[in-house]
Design a protein around this motif. Structure first.
Motif, PDB file in Angstrom:
ATOM      1  N   PHE A 154       0.865  -1.178   0.000  1.00  0.00           N
ATOM      2  CA  PHE A 154       0.000   0.000   0.000  1.00  0.00           C
ATOM      3  C   PHE A 154       0.898   1.223   0.000  1.00  0.00           C
ATOM      4  CE2 PHE A 154      -2.225   3.114   2.981  1.00  0.00           C
ATOM      5  CZ  PHE A 154      -2.976   3.707   1.972  1.00  0.00           C
ATOM      6  N   ALA A 155       0.678   2.134  -0.957  1.00  0.00           N
ATOM      7  CA  ALA A 155       1.468   3.370  -1.042  1.00  0.00           C
ATOM      8  C   ALA A 155       0.510   4.551  -1.143  1.00  0.00           C
ATOM      9  CB  ALA A 155       2.399   3.335  -2.243  1.00  0.00           C
ATOM     10  N   THR A 156       0.843   5.625  -0.441  1.00  0.00           N
ATOM     11  CA  THR A 156      -0.071   6.760  -0.410  1.00  0.00           C
ATOM     12  C   THR A 156       0.654   8.085  -0.231  1.00  0.00           C
ATOM     13  OG1 THR A 156      -2.009   7.695   0.742  1.00  0.00           O
ATOM     14  CG2 THR A 156      -0.416   6.526   2.096  1.00  0.00           C
ATOM     15  N   TYR A 157       0.065   9.131  -0.780  1.00  0.00           N
ATOM     16  CA  TYR A 157       0.418  10.510  -0.443  1.00  0.00           C
ATOM     17  C   TYR A 157      -0.720  11.045   0.422  1.00  0.00           C
ATOM     18  CZ  TYR A 157       3.717  10.532  -4.457  1.00  0.00           C
ATOM     19  OH  TYR A 157       4.733  10.272  -5.353  1.00  0.00           O
ATOM     20  N   GLU A 158      -0.415  11.502   1.619  1.00  0.00           N
ATOM     21  CA  GLU A 158      -1.435  11.980   2.559  1.00  0.00           C
ATOM     22  C   GLU A 158      -1.317  13.475   2.828  1.00  0.00           C
ATOM     23  OE1 GLU A 158      -4.074  11.243   4.040  1.00  0.00           O
ATOM     24  OE2 GLU A 158      -4.208   9.086   4.421  1.00  0.00           O
ATOM     25  N   TRP A 159      -2.447  14.110   3.102  1.00  0.00           N
ATOM     26  CA  TRP A 159      -2.476  15.502   3.572  1.00  0.00           C
ATOM     27  C   TRP A 159      -2.260  15.492   5.082  1.00  0.00           C
ATOM     28  CZ3 TRP A 159      -6.418  19.422   1.228  1.00  0.00           C
ATOM     29  CH2 TRP A 159      -6.275  19.464  -0.163  1.00  0.00           C
ATOM     30  N   CYS A 160      -1.242  16.211   5.542  1.00  0.00           N
ATOM     31  CA  CYS A 160      -0.917  16.215   6.975  1.00  0.00           C
ATOM     32  C   CYS A 160      -0.366  17.564   7.420  1.00  0.00           C
ATOM     33  CB  CYS A 160       0.157  15.163   7.290  1.00  0.00           C
ATOM     34  SG  CYS A 160      -0.345  13.443   7.065  1.00  0.00           S
ATOM     35  N   LEU A 161      -0.460  17.815   8.713  1.00  0.00           N
ATOM     36  CA  LEU A 161       0.258  18.905   9.350  1.00  0.00           C
ATOM     37  C   LEU A 161       1.678  18.427   9.640  1.00  0.00           C
ATOM     38  CD1 LEU A 161      -2.504  19.966  11.911  1.00  0.00           C
ATOM     39  CD2 LEU A 161      -1.951  21.088   9.742  1.00  0.00           C
ATOM     40  N   THR A 162       2.638  19.344   9.581  1.00  0.00           N
ATOM     41  CA  THR A 162       4.042  18.982   9.780  1.00  0.00           C
ATOM     42  C   THR A 162       4.531  19.421  11.161  1.00  0.00           C
ATOM     43  OG1 THR A 162       5.015  21.048   8.991  1.00  0.00           O
ATOM     44  CG2 THR A 162       4.356  19.433   7.312  1.00  0.00           C
ATOM     45  N   ASP A 163       5.810  19.150  11.425  1.00  0.00           N
ATOM     46  CA  ASP A 163       6.407  19.561  12.702  1.00  0.00           C
ATOM     47  C   ASP A 163       6.433  21.076  12.870  1.00  0.00           C
ATOM     48  OD1 ASP A 163       6.862  16.948  13.455  1.00  0.00           O
ATOM     49  OD2 ASP A 163       8.916  16.899  12.700  1.00  0.00           O
ATOM     50  N   LYS A 164       6.324  21.817  11.764  1.00  0.00           N
ATOM     51  CA  LYS A 164       6.349  23.277  11.851  1.00  0.00           C
ATOM     52  C   LYS A 164       5.014  23.867  12.308  1.00  0.00           C
ATOM     53  CE  LYS A 164      10.023  24.145   8.488  1.00  0.00           C
ATOM     54  NZ  LYS A 164      10.417  24.874   7.256  1.00  0.00           N
ATOM     55  N   TYR A 165       3.974  23.049  12.320  1.00  0.00           N
ATOM     56  CA  TYR A 165       2.660  23.552  12.740  1.00  0.00           C
ATOM     57  C   TYR A 165       2.660  23.805  14.245  1.00  0.00           C
ATOM     58  CZ  TYR A 165      -2.310  23.885  13.695  1.00  0.00           C
ATOM     59  OH  TYR A 165      -3.542  24.334  14.125  1.00  0.00           O
ATOM     60  N   HIS A 190      -1.442  15.318  12.324  1.00  0.00           N
ATOM     61  CA  HIS A 190      -0.002  15.426  12.150  1.00  0.00           C
ATOM     62  C   HIS A 190       0.534  14.190  11.431  1.00  0.00           C
ATOM     63  CE1 HIS A 190       4.276  15.326  13.446  1.00  0.00           C
ATOM     64  NE2 HIS A 190       4.177  16.637  13.389  1.00  0.00           N
ATOM     65  N   THR A 191       1.662  14.334  10.769  1.00  0.00           N
ATOM     66  CA  THR A 191       2.268  13.228  10.035  1.00  0.00           C
ATOM     67  C   THR A 191       2.487  11.995  10.923  1.00  0.00           C
ATOM     68  OG1 THR A 191       4.463  14.167  10.484  1.00  0.00           O
ATOM     69  CG2 THR A 191       3.441  14.735   8.378  1.00  0.00           C
ATOM     70  N   SER A 192       2.888  12.230  12.156  1.00  0.00           N
ATOM     71  CA  SER A 192       3.171  11.110  13.056  1.00  0.00           C
ATOM     72  C   SER A 192       1.919  10.290  13.353  1.00  0.00           C
ATOM     73  CB  SER A 192       3.778  11.618  14.365  1.00  0.00           C
ATOM     74  OG  SER A 192       2.871  12.485  15.040  1.00  0.00           O
ATOM     75  N   LEU A 193       0.770  10.961  13.432  1.00  0.00           N
ATOM     76  CA  LEU A 193      -0.480  10.248  13.701  1.00  0.00           C
ATOM     77  C   LEU A 193      -0.897   9.407  12.500  1.00  0.00           C
ATOM     78  CD1 LEU A 193      -2.536  12.975  15.604  1.00  0.00           C
ATOM     79  CD2 LEU A 193      -1.218  11.067  16.548  1.00  0.00           C
ATOM     80  N   CYS A 194      -0.638   9.913  11.286  1.00  0.00           N
ATOM     81  CA  CYS A 194      -0.932   9.133  10.078  1.00  0.00           C
ATOM     82  C   CYS A 194      -0.083   7.873  10.039  1.00  0.00           C
ATOM     83  CB  CYS A 194      -0.656   9.990   8.840  1.00  0.00           C
ATOM     84  SG  CYS A 194      -2.143  10.578   8.031  1.00  0.00           S
ATOM     85  N   GLY A 283       1.778  25.561   2.393  1.00  0.00           N
ATOM     86  CA  GLY A 283       3.005  25.205   1.698  1.00  0.00           C
ATOM     87  C   GLY A 283       4.103  26.223   1.909  1.00  0.00           C
ATOM     88  N   ALA A 284       3.749  27.514   1.823  1.00  0.00           N
ATOM     89  CA  ALA A 284       4.745  28.578   1.974  1.00  0.00           C
ATOM     90  C   ALA A 284       5.349  28.597   3.368  1.00  0.00           C
ATOM     91  CB  ALA A 284       4.106  29.927   1.650  1.00  0.00           C
ATOM     92  N   THR A 285       4.545  28.276   4.388  1.00  0.00           N
ATOM     93  CA  THR A 285       5.048  28.271   5.768  1.00  0.00           C
ATOM     94  C   THR A 285       5.637  26.921   6.162  1.00  0.00           C
ATOM     95  OG1 THR A 285       2.848  27.658   6.603  1.00  0.00           O
ATOM     96  CG2 THR A 285       3.383  30.020   6.526  1.00  0.00           C
ATOM     97  N   GLY A 286       5.408  25.906   5.337  1.00  0.00           N
ATOM     98  CA  GLY A 286       5.908  24.577   5.654  1.00  0.00           C
ATOM     99  C   GLY A 286       5.123  23.864   6.733  1.00  0.00           C
ATOM    100  N   THR A 287       3.939  24.383   7.079  1.00  0.00           N
ATOM    101  CA  THR A 287       3.144  23.788   8.157  1.00  0.00           C
ATOM    102  C   THR A 287       2.233  22.664   7.675  1.00  0.00           C
ATOM    103  OG1 THR A 287       1.473  25.507   7.831  1.00  0.00           O
ATOM    104  CG2 THR A 287       3.147  25.905   9.524  1.00  0.00           C
ATOM    105  N   PHE A 288       2.083  22.542   6.353  1.00  0.00           N
ATOM    106  CA  PHE A 288       1.179  21.553   5.772  1.00  0.00           C
ATOM    107  C   PHE A 288       1.851  20.894   4.574  1.00  0.00           C
ATOM    108  CE2 PHE A 288      -1.711  21.068   2.069  1.00  0.00           C
ATOM    109  CZ  PHE A 288      -2.447  19.982   2.505  1.00  0.00           C
ATOM    110  N   THR A 289       1.637  19.595   4.427  1.00  0.00           N
ATOM    111  CA  THR A 289       2.122  18.884   3.244  1.00  0.00           C
ATOM    112  C   THR A 289       1.005  18.035   2.664  1.00  0.00           C
ATOM    113  OG1 THR A 289       3.734  17.290   2.363  1.00  0.00           O
ATOM    114  CG2 THR A 289       3.016  16.958   4.643  1.00  0.00           C
ATOM    115  N   PRO A 290       0.847  18.026   1.340  1.00  0.00           N
ATOM    116  CA  PRO A 290      -0.123  17.137   0.708  1.00  0.00           C
ATOM    117  C   PRO A 290       0.523  15.852   0.202  1.00  0.00           C
ATOM    118  CG  PRO A 290       0.636  18.721  -0.888  1.00  0.00           C
ATOM    119  CD  PRO A 290       1.419  18.979   0.378  1.00  0.00           C
TER     120      PRO A 290
END
Length: 305
Positions: A154-165, A190-194, A283-290
């Motif tokens: 299983f491979a996925t790209y997920e929408w998540c909040l990052t460590d910068k949030y 957050h990415t860690s929860l995903c 994206g500009a603040t680095g707080t979110f990644t898709p």
């Protein structure tokens, strides 16, 4: 027709008109244009599945099937796409027939929280910016695990909040809210929860990382298409400039009154604009990644508890 279906019907037409048949982001590498960056992003994920010609692959949350068609052509696999929206199914299957891929790609309607497939049905499963709509990440990943064959990937790209949030930062909270409300998402995590949810569902994690941080020297970050431009040839950025941004809702309201477009079109477009603002700022603040990339394997033997 329920409100959810009406939203997806209208949003789908906006996405296809303004973005293309693949409803996701991609960074742009040197010498790529928008369209080729989208395809390369899909091919990379497909390559992580490790499937052979003729394999059975599931696209979980397929939209109108743009990635499914590209991945079927790239891998030679047979791809089944599932989406909850009937309009997307009908539109996607029409496109498959037009592109002479209906023998290898088929879209079906269903809920990815209750996948309408037998256990161990697919050689591989992927999801591209789709399972962020699930009300329960462990629930959707567990369903994917169930229909995947033992040893399958299983491979996925997920929408998540990052460590910068930072939840105490007002701008960061605005970004999160704008994305959730504009794109119809539950509480974004957050990415860690995903990653934890994938492992809790029973998968063996192979890799988890933010693909948005991959190098794109000479190109553009994934959120650049959401950055406004006054140049009409810089699509889709042109539609986000202040004039287009302000005028378009009124134009759509006028068309609604003339019954050229369905009622609710302008409201849907405003929601999507809000989501676009949140994604660009995230994206500009680095707080979110898709594109939180996760690659995981279903164990060949059931775990003992």
């Amino acid at each position: 027709m329920c409100i959810r279906d009406r939203y997806y019907d209208l949003a789908t037409e906006f996405y296809e008109w303004g973005w293309g048949q693949s409803f996701h982001f991609a960074d742009r590498r040197k010498s790529e244009n928008f369209a080729t960056s989208i395809v390369r992003h899909e091919h990379y994920l497909a390559g992580r599945l490790g499937v052979n010609v003729g394999a059975k692959v599931l696209d979980c949350g397929c939209g109108v099937g743009g990635p499914a068609r590209n991945i079927a052509q790239f891998t030679g696999a047979h791809v089944t796409g599932i989406t909850i929206n009937e309009f997307q199914v009908n539109r996607g299957n029409t496109l498959c027939k037009q592109q002479k891929l209906d023998d290898r790609v088929k879209l079906v309607q269903g809920d990815f929280m209750k996948l309408p497939f037998e256990d161990n049905s697919f050689d591989a499963v992927y999801a591209i910016e789709a399972t962020c709509h699930a009300p329960d990440r462990v629930g959707v990943y567990s369903e994917i695990l169930r229909v995947l064959k033992p040893g399958g990937v299983f491979a996925t790209y997920e929408w998540c909040l990052t460590d910068k949030y930072d939840k105490n930062n007002a701008e960061h909270r605005f970004i999160k809210k704008a994305i959730e409300e504009g794109d119809g998402l539950p509480d974004m995590c957050h990415t860690s929860l995903c990653s934890a949810a994938v492992e809790k569902s029973g998968f063996e994690m192979i890799e988890a990382r933010d693909a948005a941080l991959d190098g794109h020297e000479g190109g553009d970050p994934w959120y650049r298409p959401l950055t406004p431009s006054w140049a009409p040839w810089k699509w889709p950025r042109f539609q986000f400039n202040p004039v287009m941004f302000a005028v378009f809702p009124y134009l759509l309201k006028g068309l609604e009154m003339m019954r050229v477009v369905p009622s609710g079109t302008s409201k849907t477009q405003c929601m999507l604009q809000q989501g676009g603002i949140g994604c660009e700022r995230g994206g500009a603040t680095g707080t979110f990644t898709p594109m939180w990339l996760m690659v995981a394997r279903k164990p060949t033997k059931a775990k003992a508890f």
